[in-house]
Design an enzyme around this catalytic site. Structure first.
Site, PDB file in Angstrom:
ATOM      1  N   ARG A   1      -5.243 -26.554  31.917  1.00 59.85           N
ATOM      2  CA  ARG A   1      -4.755 -26.829  33.268  1.00 59.85           C
ATOM      3  C   ARG A   1      -3.256 -26.563  33.391  1.00 59.85           C
ATOM      4  NH1 ARG A   1      -6.999 -31.281  33.673  1.00 59.85           N
ATOM      5  NH2 ARG A   1      -8.651 -30.772  35.150  1.00 59.85           N
ATOM      6  N   TYR A   2      -2.488 -26.877  32.356  1.00 56.21           N
ATOM      7  CA  TYR A   2      -1.035 -26.722  32.374  1.00 56.21           C
ATOM      8  C   TYR A   2      -0.624 -25.652  31.372  1.00 56.21           C
ATOM      9  CZ  TYR A   2      -1.397 -31.283  34.652  1.00 56.21           C
ATOM     10  OH  TYR A   2      -1.734 -32.316  35.496  1.00 56.21           O
TER      11      TYR A   2
ATOM     12  N   ARG B   1       0.058 -26.859  27.530  1.00 60.96           N
ATOM     13  CA  ARG B   1      -0.843 -27.747  26.796  1.00 60.96           C
ATOM     14  C   ARG B   1      -2.298 -27.464  27.172  1.00 60.96           C
ATOM     15  NH1 ARG B   1       1.441 -31.921  31.042  1.00 60.96           N
ATOM     16  NH2 ARG B   1       2.817 -30.139  31.147  1.00 60.96           N
TER      17      ARG B   1
ATOM     18  N   CYS C   1     -19.202 -41.144  22.946  1.00 59.95           N
ATOM     19  CA  CYS C   1     -18.235 -42.242  23.051  1.00 59.95           C
ATOM     20  C   CYS C   1     -18.793 -43.499  22.372  1.00 59.95           C
ATOM     21  CB  CYS C   1     -17.941 -42.573  24.509  1.00 59.95           C
ATOM     22  SG  CYS C   1     -17.161 -41.229  25.429  1.00 59.95           S
TER      23      CYS C   1
ATOM     24  N   CYS D   1     -18.329 -46.115  29.863  1.00 58.61           N
ATOM     25  CA  CYS D   1     -17.763 -46.834  30.996  1.00 58.61           C
ATOM     26  C   CYS D   1     -18.450 -46.393  32.278  1.00 58.61           C
ATOM     27  CB  CYS D   1     -16.260 -46.574  31.077  1.00 58.61           C
ATOM     28  SG  CYS D   1     -15.358 -47.102  29.605  1.00 58.61           S
TER      29      CYS D   1
ATOM     30  N   CYS E   1     -16.541 -43.654  34.421  1.00 57.39           N
ATOM     31  CA  CYS E   1     -16.027 -42.495  33.690  1.00 57.39           C
ATOM     32  C   CYS E   1     -16.048 -41.230  34.545  1.00 57.39           C
ATOM     33  CB  CYS E   1     -16.863 -42.275  32.433  1.00 57.39           C
ATOM     34  SG  CYS E   1     -16.367 -40.831  31.477  1.00 57.39           S
TER      35      CYS E   1
ATOM     36  N   ARG F   1     -16.085 -38.279  33.376  1.00 59.01           N
ATOM     37  CA  ARG F   1     -16.933 -37.273  32.730  1.00 59.01           C
ATOM     38  C   ARG F   1     -18.349 -37.804  32.525  1.00 59.01           C
ATOM     39  NH1 ARG F   1     -12.211 -35.773  28.862  1.00 59.01           N
ATOM     40  NH2 ARG F   1     -11.169 -34.147  30.063  1.00 59.01           N
TER      41      ARG F   1
ATOM     42  N   ASP G   1     -10.802 -41.668  39.480  1.00 58.04           N
ATOM     43  CA  ASP G   1     -11.311 -40.336  39.808  1.00 58.04           C
ATOM     44  C   ASP G   1     -12.662 -40.475  40.511  1.00 58.04           C
ATOM     45  OD1 ASP G   1      -9.215 -38.793  38.562  1.00 58.04           O
ATOM     46  OD2 ASP G   1     -10.039 -39.434  36.628  1.00 58.04           O
TER      47      ASP G   1
ATOM     48  N   ASP H   1      -4.904 -37.883  39.558  1.00 56.53           N
ATOM     49  CA  ASP H   1      -5.344 -36.555  39.130  1.00 56.53           C
ATOM     50  C   ASP H   1      -6.007 -35.932  40.357  1.00 56.53           C
ATOM     51  OD1 ASP H   1      -5.987 -34.354  37.575  1.00 56.53           O
ATOM     52  OD2 ASP H   1      -6.559 -35.575  35.863  1.00 56.53           O
TER      53      ASP H   1
ATOM     54  N   LYS I   1      -1.967 -33.751  37.787  1.00 55.95           N
ATOM     55  CA  LYS I   1      -1.576 -35.142  38.015  1.00 55.95           C
ATOM     56  C   LYS I   1      -0.253 -35.212  38.772  1.00 55.95           C
ATOM     57  CE  LYS I   1      -3.687 -37.202  33.874  1.00 55.95           C
ATOM     58  NZ  LYS I   1      -4.112 -35.986  33.173  1.00 55.95           N
TER      59      LYS I   1
END
Length: 369
Positions: free
Chosen positions: A102-103, A106, A115, A119, A122, A124, A283, A320, A327
């Protein structure tokens, strides 16, 4: 994302213990009433469930700030119009499986989609689960080759899933591959494991994170009660390797949507030598609307902390932008333009003129931002 599980058993091996993984187990544990089980089976067919023993022990009642985060709810099947299966645009920004770019400087490396707990908010949640598996050897090699071929990438963020679910051997191999790339100067690991399943942070796993590059761990916690003695001990094992730890949280209705709850959370982080880093606006993943806190309310909550907690405990409240646009900080803001010139608002709400600044310069600065 490649979802192969064709690996030696020690690449990813769940620790022994009674992790709650289905609705009957939740009923037996007293976390779900029996009459709710049939409806929740529909939720479980769509979204993974896992609550490790250490995290389950923190649940005092199903609707408390710990239980709300991890116990399935029928509301998850109600998808609001603004919610998206890929809310932050990971899929569109994935040049090869396992990489998100995205950037410019990085990239994310997602070696697995498993995981320790799942959660209910989440972002994702459409991708992660027990069938997510790990990148197979060929897919991981392609992802690492992509990173080698992009010298502008200075920082690699290991995420997923949760990279601390990997075996020490597999994690160490990935860290060694990254540190062999001259342009990669910083490695970051994002994880829920220290609070969700702290027994997994063994000396061997902590040793696998050590590198001559700048290594950072960003741990995810949403409530002060998650910082148990076992969690603090797990964090100390990481910190003892000279690895700094940052904290990130999500602003969640019913979990931490009060000044007192946020103050407790960020104080617990600082006391565990964890610097609060991001407080994320939720999100818009499918079926997560029950956790939504409006941005205006979030800004008021964070403003309520100013003057109550040390600057060490102050995170960046961030959004985000849906669709993969990156972000941005959400404030709160303390500098205001007035007819008589700029003013600054103090933590108690008082306003004070800034004689050193002019209104035209303040307006120009606002336009440049």
């Amino acid at each position: 994302m490649t979802r192969s599980v064709n690996h030696p058993q020690d690449d990813f091996a769940p620790l022994p213990g009674r992790t709650l993984r289905d609705i009957p187990a939740l009923v037996a544990a007293g976390l779900v009433p029996p009459d709710a089980a049939p409806a929740l089976e529909d939720v479980a067919r769509q979204y993974a469930t896992a609550i490790p023993p250490a995290f389950a022990a923190l649940i005092e009642r199903p609707d408390d700030p710990i239980g709300l985060q991890v116990i399935p709810d029928e509301a998850e099947l109600a998808v609001a119009a603004h919610e998206r299966a890929d809310p932050i645009g990971d899929d569109a920004l994935s040049p090869v499986p396992g990489i998100v770019h995205r950037y410019a400087d990085r990239a994310l490396l997602k070696p697995l989609l498993v995981c320790p707990l799942y959660c209910r908010f989440c972002f994702r949640r459409e991708h992660v689960g027990p069938d997510g598996g790990v990148l197979d050897d060929a897919a991981l090699a392609r992802a690492l080759d992509w990173l080698r071929d992009h010298p502008a990438i200075r920082e690699v963020i290991l995420t997923g899933g949760d990279p601390l679910m990997l075996s020490p051997r597999r994690l160490g191999a990935i860290v060694r591959a990254l540190e062999a790339m001259p342009h990669v100067t910083t490695i970051r690991i994002h994880s829920r494991v220290p609070v969700a399943d702290p027994a997994r942070i063994t000396d061997e796993l902590a040793d696998a994170m050590q590198t001559d590059r700048a290594m950072w761990v960003v741990m995810h916690a949403n409530h002060a009660r998650e910082f148990t003695p076992a969690a603090r001990a797990a964090l100390r094992r990481i910190q003892a390797r000279a690895i700094p730890v940052l904290g990130q949280s999500v602003l969640l209705r019913g979990v931490n949507d009060s000044v007192a709850a946020l103050e407790g959370l960020f104080r617990a982080m600082v006391e565990a030598r964890v610097k609060p880093y991001y407080l994320h606006q939720l999100d818009p993943a499918p079926g997560t609307a029950r956790f939504h806190v409006p941005i205006a309310e979030g800004r008021r909550l964070l403003a309520g902390l100013r003057g109550r907690v040390t600057g060490l405990a102050w995170p960046t409240y961030t959004l985000d932008i849906p669709g993969g646009h990156g972000k941005v900080p959400l404030g709160p803001d303390y500098l205001e333009a007035g007819e008589d010139g700029p003013t600054v608002r103090d933590p108690a709400g008082g306003r004070h003129k800034l004689a050193s600044e002019s209104a035209p310069n303040l307006a120009l600065g606002a336009r440049e931002r």
